[in-house]
Scaffold this motif. Structure first.
Motif, PDB file in Angstrom:
ATOM      1  N   LEU A 190       0.872  -1.180   0.000  1.00 47.40           N
ATOM      2  CA  LEU A 190       0.000   0.000   0.000  1.00 47.40           C
ATOM      3  C   LEU A 190       0.907   1.227   0.000  1.00 47.40           C
ATOM      4  O   LEU A 190       1.447   1.624   1.029  1.00 47.40           O
ATOM      5  CB  LEU A 190      -0.913  -0.005   1.228  1.00 47.40           C
ATOM      6  N   ASP A 191       1.068   1.815  -1.164  1.00 55.38           N
ATOM      7  CA  ASP A 191       2.028   2.895  -1.378  1.00 55.38           C
ATOM      8  C   ASP A 191       1.345   4.250  -1.182  1.00 55.38           C
ATOM      9  O   ASP A 191       0.662   4.735  -2.088  1.00 55.38           O
ATOM     10  CB  ASP A 191       2.610   2.762  -2.788  1.00 55.38           C
ATOM     11  N   TYR A 192       1.499   4.859  -0.013  1.00 58.47           N
ATOM     12  CA  TYR A 192       0.822   6.118   0.343  1.00 58.47           C
ATOM     13  C   TYR A 192      -0.689   5.995   0.129  1.00 58.47           C
ATOM     14  O   TYR A 192      -1.365   6.938  -0.278  1.00 58.47           O
ATOM     15  CB  TYR A 192       1.414   7.290  -0.445  1.00 58.47           C
ATOM     16  N   PHE A 193      -1.191   4.830   0.424  1.00 60.93           N
ATOM     17  CA  PHE A 193      -2.609   4.491   0.206  1.00 60.93           C
ATOM     18  C   PHE A 193      -3.515   5.201   1.206  1.00 60.93           C
ATOM     19  O   PHE A 193      -4.535   5.781   0.845  1.00 60.93           O
ATOM     20  CB  PHE A 193      -2.745   2.971   0.325  1.00 60.93           C
ATOM     21  N   VAL A 194      -3.141   5.157   2.490  1.00 57.03           N
ATOM     22  CA  VAL A 194      -4.019   5.695   3.533  1.00 57.03           C
ATOM     23  C   VAL A 194      -4.218   7.198   3.339  1.00 57.03           C
ATOM     24  O   VAL A 194      -5.330   7.713   3.494  1.00 57.03           O
ATOM     25  CB  VAL A 194      -3.447   5.391   4.931  1.00 57.03           C
ATOM     26  N   GLY A 195      -3.155   7.914   3.004  1.00 55.79           N
ATOM     27  CA  GLY A 195      -3.273   9.355   2.810  1.00 55.79           C
ATOM     28  C   GLY A 195      -4.148   9.718   1.625  1.00 55.79           C
ATOM     29  O   GLY A 195      -4.801  10.763   1.625  1.00 55.79           O
TER      30      GLY A 195
ATOM     31  N   LEU B 186      -8.608  -0.369   5.150  1.00 57.96           N
ATOM     32  CA  LEU B 186      -7.466  -1.069   5.717  1.00 57.96           C
ATOM     33  C   LEU B 186      -7.851  -2.493   6.121  1.00 57.96           C
ATOM     34  O   LEU B 186      -7.087  -3.439   5.908  1.00 57.96           O
ATOM     35  CB  LEU B 186      -6.901  -0.309   6.918  1.00 57.96           C
ATOM     36  N   HIS B 187      -9.027  -2.648   6.691  1.00 59.88           N
ATOM     37  CA  HIS B 187      -9.497  -3.982   7.047  1.00 59.88           C
ATOM     38  C   HIS B 187      -9.727  -4.819   5.786  1.00 59.88           C
ATOM     39  O   HIS B 187      -9.405  -6.016   5.760  1.00 59.88           O
ATOM     40  CB  HIS B 187     -10.788  -3.898   7.861  1.00 59.88           C
TER      41      HIS B 187
ATOM     42  N   LEU C 205       2.184  -7.768   4.279  1.00 60.90           N
ATOM     43  CA  LEU C 205       1.638  -6.464   3.913  1.00 60.90           C
ATOM     44  C   LEU C 205       2.657  -5.387   4.260  1.00 60.90           C
ATOM     45  O   LEU C 205       3.213  -5.377   5.360  1.00 60.90           O
ATOM     46  CB  LEU C 205       0.335  -6.193   4.670  1.00 60.90           C
ATOM     47  N   TYR C 206       2.910  -4.480   3.318  1.00 61.41           N
ATOM     48  CA  TYR C 206       3.744  -3.317   3.562  1.00 61.41           C
ATOM     49  C   TYR C 206       2.886  -2.066   3.387  1.00 61.41           C
ATOM     50  O   TYR C 206       2.174  -1.935   2.389  1.00 61.41           O
ATOM     51  CB  TYR C 206       4.924  -3.252   2.583  1.00 61.41           C
ATOM     52  N   VAL C 207       2.949  -1.164   4.344  1.00 59.58           N
ATOM     53  CA  VAL C 207       2.221   0.104   4.273  1.00 59.58           C
ATOM     54  C   VAL C 207       3.234   1.236   4.305  1.00 59.58           C
ATOM     55  O   VAL C 207       3.985   1.389   5.273  1.00 59.58           O
ATOM     56  CB  VAL C 207       1.228   0.268   5.445  1.00 59.58           C
TER      57      VAL C 207
ATOM     58  N   VAL D 255      -2.181   3.619  11.965  1.00 57.31           N
ATOM     59  CA  VAL D 255      -2.239   2.524  11.001  1.00 57.31           C
ATOM     60  C   VAL D 255      -1.995   1.193  11.706  1.00 57.31           C
ATOM     61  O   VAL D 255      -2.707   0.208  11.470  1.00 57.31           O
ATOM     62  CB  VAL D 255      -1.209   2.726   9.875  1.00 57.31           C
ATOM     63  N   ALA D 256      -1.003   1.159  12.593  1.00 60.51           N
ATOM     64  CA  ALA D 256      -0.698  -0.070  13.317  1.00 60.51           C
ATOM     65  C   ALA D 256      -1.890  -0.518  14.158  1.00 60.51           C
ATOM     66  O   ALA D 256      -2.188  -1.719  14.245  1.00 60.51           O
ATOM     67  CB  ALA D 256       0.532   0.130  14.195  1.00 60.51           C
ATOM     68  N   ALA D 257      -2.581   0.419  14.782  1.00 63.15           N
ATOM     69  CA  ALA D 257      -3.746   0.084  15.603  1.00 63.15           C
ATOM     70  C   ALA D 257      -4.859  -0.506  14.745  1.00 63.15           C
ATOM     71  O   ALA D 257      -5.540  -1.470  15.147  1.00 63.15           O
ATOM     72  CB  ALA D 257      -4.239   1.317  16.350  1.00 63.15           C
TER      73      ALA D 257
END
Length: 218
Positions: A55-60, A74-75, A85-87, A133-135
């Motif tokens: 996931l390359d800058y996916f969350v942002g 994320l789930h 998985l790499y975030v 993200v870890a949480a």
């Protein structure tokens, strides 16, 4: 360039399809896939799992394409992982008032960029910290095995890319007076940024992160 049997890449931006093709070190094989899609679509790769997920800058980026779905996605992505998985992400620019002039400028530049995007009726990205993200991954039954942070030193290309977003946004303002004012601000930000880059050999502020996580076995 790593050895693979096949790969699948997904982007929500049509322009990224072509730029990704150009960036490939070799032509895709018949089994490789470059997909234009939005993860808000629950059916996207719904029945597939992968040995490695990146996931390359996916969350942002989620806020710009699937707003309010950070936790859900994320789930959903964790459920695609068979192996690792790499975030990759960017720590948010906090606090709002930095201790030094470089940090203050980088934060101000980011907020200026976001304001321009909002005034052009676009949604800016919204970064989340590695801890958050870890949480979320823990709730999705993923175990974070490694976390690494990388300090950032921004240079001229970063400055120009952020101001280019502002310039493109100003072209879509309904108020021409506001657009003219914003363009004046862009030039002042450019002058200030270039001076700081020269004085400090780049803008040393903020950090990227990489999380590595694996599924928790029952």
């Amino acid at each position: 360039s790593l050895p693979t049997e096949r790969w699948t890449a997904v982007t929500a931006q049509p322009v990224m399809i072509e730029s990704t093709r150009q960036a490939l070190s070799r032509n895709p094989r018949a089994v490789d896939r470059l997909i234009l899609g939005n993860w808000a679509d629950a059916s996207l790769l719904a029945d597939e799992r992968f040995d490695t997920v990146l996931l390359d800058y996916f969350v942002g980026a989620v806020d710009a394409f699937a707003p309010y779905m950070q936790e859900t996605l994320l789930h959903r992505m964790a459920a695609r992982v068979r192996g690792v998985l790499y975030v990759i992400g960017l720590e948010p620019y906090v606090p709002l008032t930095a201790e030094d002039e470089v940090g203050q400028f980088v934060g101000d530049l980011g907020r200026f960029r976001d304001a321009c995007m909002l005034l052009a009726r676009n949604r800016p990205y919204r970064e989340y910290p590695a801890e958050w993200v870890a949480a979320q991954l823990a709730q999705a039954r993923m175990r974070v095995t490694h976390t690494r942070f990388f300090s950032i030193r921004y240079r001229q290309r970063f400055l120009e890319s952020q101001l280019e977003i502002c310039e493109q946004s100003a072209q879509h303002f309904s108020d021409s007076t506001l657009a003219s004012t914003i363009r004046g601000k862009i030039e002042r930000m450019r002058d200030r940024g270039e001076a700081l880059i020269q004085e400090h050999d780049g803008l040393r502020y903020g950090r990227d992160y990489v999380l590595r996580a694996v599924p928790i076995s029952d």
